[in-house]
Design an enzyme around this catalytic site. Structure first.
Site, short mmCIF file in Angstrom:
data_model
loop_
_atom_site.label_atom_id
_atom_site.label_comp_id
_atom_site.label_asym_id
_atom_site.label_seq_id
_atom_site.Cartn_x
_atom_site.Cartn_y
_atom_site.Cartn_z
N ASP A 101 1.19 -0.96 -0.61
CA ASP A 101 -0.12 0.08 0.38
C ASP A 101 0.49 1.21 -0.07
O ASP A 101 0.31 2.84 0.26
CB ASP A 101 -0.68 -0.20 0.83
N HIS A 116 6.85 -8.16 -1.25
CA HIS A 116 5.13 -8.29 -2.10
C HIS A 116 5.25 -6.90 -3.35
O HIS A 116 3.92 -7.63 -4.03
CB HIS A 116 4.35 -8.90 -1.75
N SER A 196 -0.75 -11.77 10.51
CA SER A 196 -1.08 -13.13 10.70
C SER A 196 -0.53 -15.03 10.39
O SER A 196 -0.19 -15.81 10.84
CB SER A 196 -2.68 -13.60 9.76
C1 BV8 Z 1 7.56 -18.46 -3.28
C2 BV8 Z 1 0.28 -10.15 -3.48
C3 BV8 Z 1 8.72 -20.04 -4.09
C4 BV8 Z 1 0.57 -8.81 -2.97
C5 BV8 Z 1 0.86 -11.97 -1.14
C6 BV8 Z 1 1.85 -24.30 -1.91
C7 BV8 Z 1 2.48 -23.37 -3.92
C8 BV8 Z 1 2.99 -22.13 -3.92
C9 BV8 Z 1 3.55 -21.49 -2.65
C10 BV8 Z 1 3.39 -21.74 -1.93
C11 BV8 Z 1 3.21 -23.50 -1.61
N1 BV8 Z 1 2.89 -23.20 -0.79
C12 BV8 Z 1 3.65 -22.70 0.30
C13 BV8 Z 1 3.84 -21.99 -0.29
C14 BV8 Z 1 4.09 -20.63 -0.55
C15 BV8 Z 1 3.00 -19.73 -0.53
C16 BV8 Z 1 2.14 -19.99 0.96
O1 BV8 Z 1 2.92 -18.92 1.71
N2 BV8 Z 1 1.32 -19.85 1.12
C17 BV8 Z 1 0.94 -19.69 2.23
C18 BV8 Z 1 -1.26 -19.03 1.32
C19 BV8 Z 1 0.68 -21.90 2.55
N3 BV8 Z 1 3.81 -18.75 -0.76
C20 BV8 Z 1 4.74 -17.77 -2.05
O2 BV8 Z 1 3.96 -18.33 -2.56
C21 BV8 Z 1 5.62 -16.84 -2.65
N4 BV8 Z 1 6.73 -17.05 -2.85
O3 BV8 Z 1 7.52 -19.42 -1.98
O4 BV8 Z 1 7.79 -18.91 -3.73
C22 BV8 Z 1 7.72 -20.97 -4.69
C23 BV8 Z 1 7.53 -21.19 -5.70
C24 BV8 Z 1 6.43 -21.86 -6.07
C25 BV8 Z 1 6.68 -22.87 -5.44
C26 BV8 Z 1 6.83 -23.09 -4.32
C27 BV8 Z 1 7.53 -21.81 -3.66
C28 BV8 Z 1 5.44 -15.88 -2.42
C29 BV8 Z 1 3.69 -15.18 -0.85
C30 BV8 Z 1 3.70 -13.25 -1.24
C31 BV8 Z 1 1.82 -13.96 -1.66
N5 BV8 Z 1 1.56 -12.86 -1.74
N6 BV8 Z 1 -0.74 -10.73 -1.68
C32 BV8 Z 1 -0.90 -8.73 -2.76
O5 BV8 Z 1 -2.05 -8.42 -3.62
O6 BV8 Z 1 -1.19 -7.61 -1.49
S1 BV8 Z 1 0.40 -12.28 0.35
C33 BV8 Z 1 -0.97 -11.52 1.25
O7 BV8 Z 1 -1.29 -12.33 2.54
C34 BV8 Z 1 -0.74 -10.39 1.03
O8 BV8 Z 1 0.38 -9.98 0.20
C35 BV8 Z 1 0.04 -9.84 2.70
O9 BV8 Z 1 0.84 -9.15 2.90
C36 BV8 Z 1 0.56 -10.90 3.23
C37 BV8 Z 1 0.55 -11.93 4.14
O10 BV8 Z 1 -1.19 -11.49 4.56
P1 BV8 Z 1 -0.39 -10.44 6.16
O11 BV8 Z 1 -0.33 -9.06 5.82
O12 BV8 Z 1 -0.28 -11.26 7.73
O13 BV8 Z 1 -2.07 -9.89 6.24
P2 BV8 Z 1 -3.21 -10.79 6.89
O14 BV8 Z 1 -4.57 -9.88 6.84
O15 BV8 Z 1 -2.89 -12.36 6.86
O16 BV8 Z 1 -3.06 -10.86 8.70
C38 BV8 Z 1 -3.24 -9.28 9.11
C39 BV8 Z 1 -2.77 -9.11 10.89
O17 BV8 Z 1 -3.13 -8.16 11.18
C40 BV8 Z 1 -3.85 -10.30 11.14
O18 BV8 Z 1 -3.39 -11.42 12.65
C41 BV8 Z 1 -4.60 -9.59 12.70
O19 BV8 Z 1 -5.29 -9.54 13.60
C42 BV8 Z 1 -4.34 -8.39 12.25
N7 BV8 Z 1 -4.70 -6.98 12.84
C43 BV8 Z 1 -5.47 -5.94 12.15
N8 BV8 Z 1 -5.95 -5.01 12.35
C44 BV8 Z 1 -4.51 -4.79 13.90
C45 BV8 Z 1 -3.93 -6.16 13.52
N9 BV8 Z 1 -2.52 -6.34 14.09
C46 BV8 Z 1 -1.90 -4.81 14.83
N10 BV8 Z 1 -2.80 -3.70 15.28
C47 BV8 Z 1 -4.03 -3.77 13.60
N11 BV8 Z 1 -5.20 -2.44 14.01
#
Ligand code: BV8
Length: 255
Positions: A101, A116, A196
């Protein structure tokens, strides 16, 4: 005053990882908490190369909406507190964000790695041209790469973000590793805020920090998936917690 405080001194190298929670108080929706972004759009459809291939118009609508929304938001006290830390720690701070952002940059953070990518950058889905700044809204026609067109090929432009299944920039990973290695020789502290802990390799950084002897803190509104990996957990809103989280011992000079 937060339950735990992060002590900073002349030896401290502080690695910070932020996620969508840091921007929540600025009005940017998170992904996985209460009415998150992924609820309306399964991530496979809008955050994978396959999803873009299948329906580039849907993906461009998703990212155009987020561009317009994020452009209306302002940094909050959490972003400001992290920028102020950079003033005090200089090269002994590295801020790694999963957020696209742009709010850390608008808050003035410069020792910043956007692992990212960025909402406000566009690149070619085919050629290796560098990403370019772009805050446009894609509505009717899908944008195409003019460099590819000049060499007789057709290729779509795409948001310069890292989708699932795509590799992170190796330069970014190298810079993070190098910072941890330098911190290991001094005093390494790792702080994750507003994430998260669901997405790798970002969610694994806490393990890298622990392996280097680092003390680890999580500031989050809810317990994260990788909560058990942290030495300390401060539950709360980052905009309220961060401004009073840090205590400085000794005259903290630039590195
Ligand atoms: C990679 C795009 C090597 C940009 C995002 C199977 C096949 C392929 C890959 C995988 C696989 N299995 C696992 C993987 C790895 C995969 C992965 O991790 N998957 C997960 C779902 C299991 N990762 C990848 O693919 C990465 N690349 O590994 O390459 C590879 C290649 C091929 C095969 C294997 C490995 C790439 C990861 C990047 C993905 N792109 N987004 C966009 O559109 O934004 S990820 C997306 O999630 C966003 O980028 C975001 O930043 C990210 C993480 O989320 P969070 O930021 O944590 O946000 P979330 O909402 O989840 O949590 C917010 C938290 O804040 C909450 O806990 C809440 O309680 C808290 N909160 C809320 N308000 C507040 C607060 N805390 C404090 N104060 C507040 N006010």
């Amino acid at each position: 005053m937060p339950a735990a405080r992060v002590r900073l001194d002349d030896e401290t190298f502080l690695l910070v990882l932020t996620g969508a929670g840091v921007s929540a108080e600025s009005g940017v929706p998170t992904f996985r908490s209460g009415g998150g972004l992924w609820e309306n759009h399964p991530l496979e459809q809008v955050a994978t190369p396959q999803g873009f291939e299948a329906d580039p118009r849907l993906v461009w609508r998703f990212y155009s909406e987020r561009r317009a929304q994020a452009a209306q938001c302002e940094p909050n006290p959490g972003h400001v507190a992290l920028q102020a830390l950079e003033e005090r720690l200089g090269e002994r701070l590295l801020l790694v964000t999963q957020n696209v952002d742009g709010l850390h940059r608008r808050a003035g953070s410069r020792r910043l790695i956007e692992i990212h990518g960025s909402l406000f950058a566009t690149r070619c889905a085919r050629c290796q041209r560098a990403p370019f700044a772009d805050d446009s809204q894609v509505t009717a026609t899908l944008p195409e790469c003019e460099l590819c067109a000049a060499s007789g090929r057709r290729a779509l432009l795409r948001p310069a973000v890292v989708w699932f299944g795509e590799l992170l920039d190796p330069e970014h990973l190298r810079a993070i590793e190098s910072f941890i290695a330098r911190g290991r020789r001094r005093r390494l502290v790792f702080l994750a805020v507003g994430t998260s802990g669901a997405v790798y390799p970002a969610a694994g950084l806490v393990d890298n920090a622990r392996a280097a002897g680092g003390e680890t803190f999580l500031v989050n509104a809810d317990p994260a998936d990788n909560l058990h990996r942290f030495h300390h957990f401060v539950q709360g809103q980052s905009g309220h917690v961060l401004p009073t989280l840090f205590e400085f011992s000794g005259p903290t000079q630039r590195a």
